[in-house]
Design a protein around this motif. Structure first.
Motif, mmCIF file in Angstrom:
data_model
loop_
_atom_site.group_PDB
_atom_site.id
_atom_site.type_symbol
_atom_site.label_atom_id
_atom_site.label_comp_id
_atom_site.label_asym_id
_atom_site.label_seq_id
_atom_site.Cartn_x
_atom_site.Cartn_y
_atom_site.Cartn_z
ATOM 1 N N MET A 1 4.287 -6.103 8.145
ATOM 2 C CA MET A 1 5.627 -5.633 7.881
ATOM 3 C C MET A 1 5.702 -4.923 6.519
ATOM 4 O O MET A 1 6.327 -3.894 6.392
ATOM 5 C CB MET A 1 6.584 -6.810 7.902
ATOM 6 N N TYR A 2 5.059 -5.478 5.506
ATOM 7 C CA TYR A 2 5.089 -4.854 4.180
ATOM 8 C C TYR A 2 3.870 -3.945 4.023
ATOM 9 O O TYR A 2 2.762 -4.363 4.359
ATOM 10 C CB TYR A 2 5.126 -5.928 3.086
ATOM 11 N N PRO A 3 4.095 -2.714 3.533
ATOM 12 C CA PRO A 3 2.960 -1.783 3.391
ATOM 13 C C PRO A 3 1.821 -2.411 2.582
ATOM 14 O O PRO A 3 2.048 -2.960 1.503
ATOM 15 C CB PRO A 3 3.581 -0.588 2.659
ATOM 16 N N GLN A 4 0.618 -2.304 3.124
ATOM 17 C CA GLN A 4 -0.545 -2.949 2.509
ATOM 18 C C GLN A 4 -0.983 -2.274 1.209
ATOM 19 O O GLN A 4 -1.599 -2.913 0.370
ATOM 20 C CB GLN A 4 -1.718 -2.955 3.503
ATOM 21 N N ASP A 5 -0.644 -0.993 1.046
ATOM 22 C CA ASP A 5 -1.098 -0.282 -0.153
ATOM 23 C C ASP A 5 -0.071 -0.338 -1.290
ATOM 24 O O ASP A 5 -0.247 0.315 -2.307
ATOM 25 C CB ASP A 5 -1.445 1.173 0.187
ATOM 26 N N TYR A 6 0.992 -1.101 -1.130
ATOM 27 C CA TYR A 6 1.981 -1.296 -2.182
ATOM 28 C C TYR A 6 1.671 -2.602 -2.915
ATOM 29 O O TYR A 6 0.966 -3.466 -2.406
ATOM 30 C CB TYR A 6 3.396 -1.432 -1.597
ATOM 31 N N ARG A 7 2.266 -2.756 -4.099
ATOM 32 C CA ARG A 7 2.218 -4.021 -4.833
ATOM 33 C C ARG A 7 3.647 -4.520 -4.997
ATOM 34 O O ARG A 7 4.599 -3.724 -4.988
ATOM 35 C CB ARG A 7 1.560 -3.841 -6.204
ATOM 36 N N TYR A 8 3.823 -5.836 -5.203
ATOM 37 C CA TYR A 8 5.148 -6.453 -5.164
ATOM 38 C C TYR A 8 5.369 -7.388 -6.344
ATOM 39 O O TYR A 8 4.448 -8.073 -6.780
ATOM 40 C CB TYR A 8 5.301 -7.223 -3.849
ATOM 41 N N GLY A 25 10.798 0.658 -5.679
ATOM 42 C CA GLY A 25 11.947 0.404 -4.816
ATOM 43 C C GLY A 25 12.132 -1.096 -4.663
ATOM 44 O O GLY A 25 11.419 -1.879 -5.280
ATOM 45 N N ILE A 26 13.118 -1.489 -3.856
ATOM 46 C CA ILE A 26 13.275 -2.916 -3.568
ATOM 47 C C ILE A 26 12.730 -3.179 -2.173
ATOM 48 O O ILE A 26 12.695 -2.291 -1.324
ATOM 49 C CB ILE A 26 14.738 -3.409 -3.701
ATOM 50 N N THR A 27 12.321 -4.408 -1.951
ATOM 51 C CA THR A 27 11.662 -4.755 -0.688
ATOM 52 C C THR A 27 12.667 -4.918 0.443
ATOM 53 O O THR A 27 13.873 -5.063 0.229
ATOM 54 C CB THR A 27 10.876 -6.070 -0.838
ATOM 55 N N ASP A 28 12.137 -4.940 1.636
ATOM 56 C CA ASP A 28 12.953 -5.188 2.823
ATOM 57 C C ASP A 28 13.644 -6.536 2.717
ATOM 58 O O ASP A 28 14.808 -6.682 3.082
ATOM 59 C CB ASP A 28 12.081 -5.118 4.080
ATOM 60 N N PHE A 29 12.929 -7.521 2.194
ATOM 61 C CA PHE A 29 13.534 -8.852 2.000
ATOM 62 C C PHE A 29 14.757 -8.752 1.086
ATOM 63 O O PHE A 29 15.816 -9.308 1.394
ATOM 64 C CB PHE A 29 12.503 -9.807 1.397
ATOM 65 N N ALA A 116 0.541 -7.331 -0.543
ATOM 66 C CA ALA A 116 1.497 -7.548 0.545
ATOM 67 C C ALA A 116 1.355 -8.959 1.119
ATOM 68 O O ALA A 116 2.358 -9.641 1.372
ATOM 69 C CB ALA A 116 1.301 -6.497 1.628
ATOM 70 N N GLU A 117 0.145 -9.401 1.307
ATOM 71 C CA GLU A 117 -0.098 -10.735 1.861
ATOM 72 C C GLU A 117 0.444 -11.824 0.924
ATOM 73 O O GLU A 117 1.106 -12.765 1.369
ATOM 74 C CB GLU A 117 -1.598 -10.919 2.072
ATOM 75 N N ALA A 118 0.186 -11.673 -0.371
ATOM 76 C CA ALA A 118 0.673 -12.650 -1.346
ATOM 77 C C ALA A 118 2.201 -12.632 -1.427
ATOM 78 O O ALA A 118 2.844 -13.680 -1.552
ATOM 79 C CB ALA A 118 0.064 -12.371 -2.715
ATOM 80 N N TYR A 119 2.809 -11.437 -1.325
ATOM 81 C CA TYR A 119 4.264 -11.343 -1.378
ATOM 82 C C TYR A 119 4.889 -12.022 -0.156
ATOM 83 O O TYR A 119 5.882 -12.740 -0.276
ATOM 84 C CB TYR A 119 4.712 -9.879 -1.461
ATOM 85 N N GLU A 120 4.324 -11.803 1.020
ATOM 86 C CA GLU A 120 4.854 -12.446 2.220
ATOM 87 C C GLU A 120 4.782 -13.967 2.092
ATOM 88 O O GLU A 120 5.706 -14.680 2.495
ATOM 89 C CB GLU A 120 4.133 -11.933 3.456
ATOM 90 N N ALA A 121 3.706 -14.474 1.540
ATOM 91 C CA ALA A 121 3.582 -15.926 1.312
ATOM 92 C C ALA A 121 4.626 -16.379 0.288
ATOM 93 O O ALA A 121 5.226 -17.452 0.437
ATOM 94 C CB ALA A 121 2.174 -16.258 0.830
ATOM 95 N N PHE A 122 4.861 -15.553 -0.726
ATOM 96 C CA PHE A 122 5.849 -15.873 -1.769
ATOM 97 C C PHE A 122 7.257 -15.995 -1.172
ATOM 98 O O PHE A 122 7.968 -16.965 -1.444
ATOM 99 C CB PHE A 122 5.810 -14.796 -2.856
ATOM 100 N N GLU A 126 9.885 -19.287 -0.765
ATOM 101 C CA GLU A 126 11.241 -19.314 -1.318
ATOM 102 C C GLU A 126 12.277 -19.676 -0.269
ATOM 103 O O GLU A 126 13.345 -20.159 -0.603
ATOM 104 C CB GLU A 126 11.619 -17.943 -1.901
ATOM 105 N N GLY A 127 11.960 -19.359 0.993
ATOM 106 C CA GLY A 127 12.938 -19.469 2.049
ATOM 107 C C GLY A 127 13.200 -20.808 2.534
ATOM 108 O O GLY A 127 14.167 -21.268 2.998
#
Length: 127
Positions: A1-8, A25-29, A116-122, A126-127
């Motif tokens: 879902m989150y672009p792999q070549d971006y950082r978060y 930019g801001i994330t989809d979340f 992207a993988e670390a951000y999704e886990a983050f 939080e959720g």
């Protein structure tokens, strides 16, 4: 879902590396948490910021949220299309809804942000 070549960032901004500048930019979340965006206040071109400085705000039907720069540098361009179309932040947060472009003060800063993988886990933690 989150672009792999971006950082978060933990503040829910994304960074796309483009040679000597980065696009932010801001994330989809983040946009989904805000709801319908109705106004975006962006930094001035030429302004310089340190990492985690507040650079603007995003106003939605639910709340007003501050925007922070995940990297230090000088703003070289802002997304003027958001003035008349702030909904682009909701419609395409990782593309046409970008906020500003930054000339980073030291190369390689983006490597300190999450993948992207670390951000999704983050965001799941939080959720």
């Amino acid at each position: 879902m989150y672009p792999q070549d971006y950082r978060y960032s933990k503040d829910h901004e994304w960074v796309r590396d483009e040679e000597d500048t980065v696009v932010v930019g801001i994330t989809d979340f983040a946009q989904s948490e805000l709801g319908d965006v109705v106004y975006v206040e962006l930094p001035e071109v030429g302004a310089t910021f340190e990492t985690d400085d507040e650079v603007g705000t995003i106003e939605s039907v639910k709340a007003v949220a501050e925007v922070y720069t995940p990297l230090a540098g000088e703003v070289v361009e802002i997304n003027e299309a958001l003035v008349d179309g702030p909904e682009k932040v909701n419609d395409d947060p990782h593309g046409e809804g970008w906020l500003f472009q930054l000339r980073v003060s030291s190369p390689g800063q983006a490597d300190q942000l999450m993948t992207a993988e670390a951000y999704e886990a983050f965001i799941q933690s939080e959720g």
